[in-house]
Every structure is written in C-alpha cells, then in structure tokens.
Design an enzyme around this catalytic site. Structure first.
Site, mmCIF file in Angstrom:
data_model
loop_
_atom_site.group_PDB
_atom_site.id
_atom_site.type_symbol
_atom_site.label_atom_id
_atom_site.label_comp_id
_atom_site.label_asym_id
_atom_site.label_seq_id
_atom_site.Cartn_x
_atom_site.Cartn_y
_atom_site.Cartn_z
ATOM 1 N N CYS A 1 19.956 51.348 31.574
ATOM 2 C CA CYS A 1 20.318 52.651 31.055
ATOM 3 C C CYS A 1 19.413 52.942 29.858
ATOM 4 O O CYS A 1 19.291 52.102 28.955
ATOM 5 C CB CYS A 1 21.782 52.666 30.624
ATOM 6 S SG CYS A 1 22.250 54.189 29.767
ATOM 7 N N ASP B 1 21.875 48.547 35.174
ATOM 8 C CA ASP B 1 22.408 49.314 36.286
ATOM 9 C C ASP B 1 21.943 48.627 37.565
ATOM 10 O O ASP B 1 20.784 48.212 37.668
ATOM 11 C CB ASP B 1 21.889 50.753 36.259
ATOM 12 C CG ASP B 1 22.465 51.554 35.112
ATOM 13 O OD1 ASP B 1 23.689 51.473 34.901
ATOM 14 O OD2 ASP B 1 21.698 52.258 34.437
#
Length: 152
Positions: free
Chosen positions: A51, A58
């Site tokens: 992120c 992620d």
C-alpha cells in the site's frame, strides 16, 4: 535456436530478484504462429505489492490473458517482473494498469487483459480489471465488448 538464446537472457542462469518495480527485466520472444489468433494465459496466485500510504502488504492473484502478435512475453521474466512489485507502493488499480501497459510496450499484442483479485483488507476486496485492443482493429471492438460485459 541461437537466435532464441540471444532474445532471452534469464533462462539457465542464476536468478536475481529485483527489490523494487523493474519493468526492464521483461523479455520477449518471437511468436511462431502469426497466422493464428490464440490465447496465452498466465496466472500469478502469489502477487504482492505494498500500500503506498501505509506500507502494508497487499496480496492478489493476477490473471493475464492476451492474443499475441509478433512478440510473446517469456514466463520467467514475467515472474521476476511481477515479483519486483513486492516492495513497490501502488494501489491495486495502479498495479493492474501498470502491468498491462508494460506488457503492451513489450509485446504490442492484438489484445490483452489483466485482472487483479486482491485479498480483503479492512473487510473489502478489490478486483480491478484493465484491457486493451489494438486501435482500429476488431480487437479494439473486442476490448470494448469485454469491458462493458465484465463480471469478475
């Protein structure tokens, strides 16, 4: 065969993993079946990026489907390229569009689509999808049709 070895430098050697976004690792080879329209599909179930705001990882499954023209992406180089996102900060939608654009620049395919199936974070899953069909061809029409009829 020697021509193929000149096009592809990653096969057979020691693997070096880039620690940040590295489109330069992508390699292509000649499509030997120019007369055919056919699908090439890749699935990367262990894609990771960061992120850009929080730095949290992620995780996603990245699906790449394309109709080749003269060039095709070499799979080991694609693996190393996708791995290079591991420490790269980008939103889910950015990752999918960046991957698609880099592959277009590498291969100039007739058609390509990239889907990201990101695992939930904060209770929400995000499934970005991007596609491209060569302008002025039936593949441009195909891209529009697949986009408006998309159901992940």
């Amino acid at each position: 065969m020697s021509d193929l070895k000149e096009q592809l430098s990653l096969l057979g050697g020691k693997t070096e993993y880039k620690q940040d976004y590295a489109p330069e690792v992508l390699e292509a080879f000649d499509n030997k079946h120019l007369e055919n329209d056919y699908w090439v599909r890749f699935n990367c179930p262990e894609f990771t990026s960061l992120c850009p705001i929080t730095g949290q990882p992620d995780f996603a499954e990245i699906r790449i489907n394309y109709l080749p023209e003269e060039k095709m992406v070499e799979s080991k180089s694609l693996k190393l390229y996708l791995f290079s996102f591991r420490n790269h900060g980008a939103f889910h939608e950015d990752c999918v569009n960046i991957i698609m654009k880099d592959l277009i620049n590498l291969m100039n395919p007739k058609y390509i689509e990239v889907t990201g199936i990101f695992t939930p974070r904060g209770g929400i899953s995000i499934y970005p999808y991007a596609n491209y069909g060569r302008p002025g061809t039936k593949y441009e029409e195909m891209a529009y049709h697949r986009l408006i009829n998309r159901d992940v």
